[in-house]
Design a protein around this motif. Structure first.
Motif, mmCIF file in Angstrom:
data_model
loop_
_atom_site.group_PDB
_atom_site.id
_atom_site.type_symbol
_atom_site.label_atom_id
_atom_site.label_comp_id
_atom_site.label_asym_id
_atom_site.label_seq_id
_atom_site.Cartn_x
_atom_site.Cartn_y
_atom_site.Cartn_z
ATOM 1 N N MET A 1 -33.149 -24.919 -13.727
ATOM 2 C CA MET A 1 -32.590 -26.209 -14.176
ATOM 3 C C MET A 1 -31.448 -26.626 -13.243
ATOM 4 N N ILE A 2 -31.520 -27.859 -12.759
ATOM 5 C CA ILE A 2 -30.471 -28.311 -11.835
ATOM 6 C C ILE A 2 -29.377 -29.048 -12.598
ATOM 7 N N ASP A 3 -28.138 -28.696 -12.307
ATOM 8 C CA ASP A 3 -27.020 -29.413 -12.909
ATOM 9 C C ASP A 3 -26.703 -30.593 -11.985
ATOM 10 N N LEU A 4 -27.151 -31.789 -12.417
ATOM 11 C CA LEU A 4 -27.004 -32.959 -11.541
ATOM 12 C C LEU A 4 -25.547 -33.226 -11.190
ATOM 13 N N SER A 5 -24.655 -32.914 -12.134
ATOM 14 C CA SER A 5 -23.240 -33.223 -11.872
ATOM 15 C C SER A 5 -22.655 -32.321 -10.784
ATOM 16 N N SER A 6 -23.363 -31.233 -10.458
ATOM 17 C CA SER A 6 -22.828 -30.337 -9.416
ATOM 18 C C SER A 6 -23.312 -30.732 -8.012
ATOM 19 N N LEU A 7 -24.287 -31.652 -7.940
ATOM 20 C CA LEU A 7 -24.831 -31.996 -6.620
ATOM 21 C C LEU A 7 -23.818 -32.765 -5.783
ATOM 22 N N VAL A 8 -23.836 -32.468 -4.500
ATOM 23 C CA VAL A 8 -22.931 -33.139 -3.575
ATOM 24 C C VAL A 8 -23.764 -34.114 -2.732
ATOM 25 N N ILE A 9 -23.344 -35.365 -2.700
ATOM 26 C CA ILE A 9 -24.030 -36.339 -1.830
ATOM 27 C C ILE A 9 -23.102 -36.624 -0.660
ATOM 28 N N LYS A 10 -23.625 -36.376 0.540
ATOM 29 C CA LYS A 10 -22.737 -36.439 1.722
ATOM 30 C C LYS A 10 -23.533 -36.929 2.923
ATOM 31 N N PRO A 11 -22.841 -37.394 3.962
ATOM 32 C CA PRO A 11 -23.552 -37.802 5.182
ATOM 33 C C PRO A 11 -24.248 -36.604 5.824
ATOM 34 N N LEU A 12 -25.337 -36.893 6.512
ATOM 35 C CA LEU A 12 -26.069 -35.847 7.241
ATOM 36 C C LEU A 12 -25.115 -35.119 8.188
ATOM 37 N N ASP A 13 -25.269 -33.790 8.300
ATOM 38 C CA ASP A 13 -24.467 -33.070 9.291
ATOM 39 C C ASP A 13 -25.306 -31.987 9.945
ATOM 40 N N SER A 14 -24.793 -31.426 11.025
ATOM 41 C CA SER A 14 -25.587 -30.497 11.837
ATOM 42 C C SER A 14 -25.749 -29.122 11.197
ATOM 43 N N GLU A 15 -25.031 -28.856 10.122
ATOM 44 C CA GLU A 15 -25.140 -27.549 9.440
ATOM 45 C C GLU A 15 -26.377 -27.466 8.543
ATOM 46 N N LEU A 16 -26.987 -28.615 8.262
ATOM 47 C CA LEU A 16 -28.087 -28.632 7.282
ATOM 48 C C LEU A 16 -29.375 -28.073 7.870
ATOM 49 N N ASP A 17 -30.202 -27.505 6.990
ATOM 50 C CA ASP A 17 -31.529 -27.036 7.385
ATOM 51 C C ASP A 17 -32.535 -28.053 6.848
ATOM 52 N N LEU A 18 -33.042 -28.888 7.752
ATOM 53 C CA LEU A 18 -33.905 -29.991 7.313
ATOM 54 C C LEU A 18 -35.384 -29.622 7.363
ATOM 55 N N GLY A 19 -35.689 -28.484 8.008
ATOM 56 C CA GLY A 19 -37.084 -28.091 8.246
ATOM 57 C C GLY A 19 -37.882 -27.826 6.988
ATOM 58 N N ALA A 20 -37.233 -27.369 5.940
ATOM 59 C CA ALA A 20 -37.977 -26.982 4.730
ATOM 60 C C ALA A 20 -38.145 -28.136 3.742
ATOM 61 N N PHE A 21 -37.556 -29.291 4.062
ATOM 62 C CA PHE A 21 -37.624 -30.400 3.098
ATOM 63 C C PHE A 21 -39.035 -30.989 3.041
ATOM 64 N N SER A 22 -39.546 -31.181 1.841
ATOM 65 C CA SER A 22 -40.829 -31.859 1.687
ATOM 66 C C SER A 22 -40.849 -32.653 0.389
ATOM 67 N N CYS A 23 -41.027 -33.979 0.527
ATOM 68 C CA CYS A 23 -41.117 -34.824 -0.675
ATOM 69 C C CYS A 23 -42.567 -35.218 -0.941
ATOM 70 N N GLY A 24 -43.485 -34.726 -0.078
ATOM 71 C CA GLY A 24 -44.893 -35.033 -0.295
ATOM 72 C C GLY A 24 -45.344 -36.301 0.406
ATOM 73 N N HIS A 25 -44.420 -36.948 1.107
ATOM 74 C CA HIS A 25 -44.778 -38.159 1.849
ATOM 75 C C HIS A 25 -44.511 -37.849 3.329
ATOM 76 N N LYS A 26 -45.608 -37.791 4.123
ATOM 77 C CA LYS A 26 -45.513 -37.295 5.511
ATOM 78 C C LYS A 26 -44.453 -38.000 6.350
ATOM 79 N N LEU A 27 -44.457 -39.338 6.291
ATOM 80 C CA LEU A 27 -43.526 -40.087 7.150
ATOM 81 C C LEU A 27 -42.070 -39.801 6.782
ATOM 82 N N LEU A 28 -41.838 -39.698 5.475
ATOM 83 C CA LEU A 28 -40.464 -39.436 5.014
ATOM 84 C C LEU A 28 -40.011 -38.037 5.413
#
Ligand SMILES: CC(C)(COP(=O)(O)OP(=O)(O)OC[C@H]1O[C@@H](n2cnc3c(N)ncnc32)[C@H](O)[C@@H]1OP(=O)(O)O)[C@@H](O)C(=O)NCCC(=O)NCCS
Length: 176
Positions: A1-28
């Motif tokens: 269960m995700i606690d939405l209030s704990s999520l941090v929304i921030k600008p993209l930065d070089s520390e992130l690991d973007l390779g594993a992200f998948s929303c099911g839409h190829k272009l995105l």
């Protein structure tokens, strides 16, 4: 269960690991992996991610730019407010939530951040609305649930006037 209030929304930065992200839409997915960092750094779009605390792989992201709309194509209110000029708007170019975490409210949270960020931009430069193109009818219905309206019934170009957002915030504050 995700606690939405704990999520941090921030600008993209070089520390992130973007390779594993998948929303099911190829272009995105491809955009986030291959293009987001360069386009963000070049100010072609600005990309924001939602992350769980300490997590390097985003649960969701969105990308913003600006656009202008033809008022008469949007609504009567837009046409009457901008009789001579096009309508300035923030354009939500891309939004996606990791497919293992969809339908848990992260999309709504990201959209609230889009609207708050747009309100803040609109304090410094004229912006009338947030606009987007829904990728499918199913997604357009989700956006209607967030309060977006279609330019034309049955089509997937959509907008939310920022005054509607301001009015909703005033009403919510009065109720609290
Ligand atoms: C579209 C997307 C960003 C929405 O994010 P999400 O985290 O799954 O959405 P949420 O959990 O905030 O759910 C949004 C609301 O829509 C509702 N909903 C879900 N599917 C729906 C459907 N088919 N029709 C109508 N409403 C729907 C949910 O019940 C929820 O309502 P609630 O908050 O009142 O309960 C996400 O599903 C996604 O990444 N999809 C794949 C990529 C994509 O299509 N991106 C959009 C490009 S335009």
């Amino acid at each position: 269960m995700i606690d939405l209030s704990s999520l941090v929304i921030k600008p993209l930065d070089s520390e992130l690991d973007l390779g594993a992200f998948s929303c099911g839409h190829k272009l995105l997915d491809k955009f986030l992996k291959d293009k987001a960092a360069t386009e963000h750094a070049a100010y072609k779009v600005r990309v924001f991610v939602a992350c769980a605390p300490g997590d390097k792989c985003p649960l969701g992201y969105y990308a913003l730019t600006v656009t202008t709309l033809v008022g008469s194509e949007v609504s009567e209110a837009a046409a009457s407010k901008f009789p001579k000029f096009n309508v300035p708007a923030i354009y939500l170019a891309l939004i996606g939530v990791n497919k293992d975490h969809q339908s848990k409210g992260i999309g709504r949270l990201l959209m609230e951040d889009v609207l708050d960020r747009s309100l803040s931009i609109a304090e410094n430069a004229g912006i009338w609305a947030v606009a987007l193109d829904a990728v499918s009818e199913e997604v357009a219905e989700i956006y209607e649930g967030y309060g977006f309206e279609r330019f034309v019934e049955g089509e997937r170009k959509m907008y939310m006037a920022l005054q509607t957002v301001r009015d909703a915030k005033v009403a919510a504050a009065q109720e609290a």
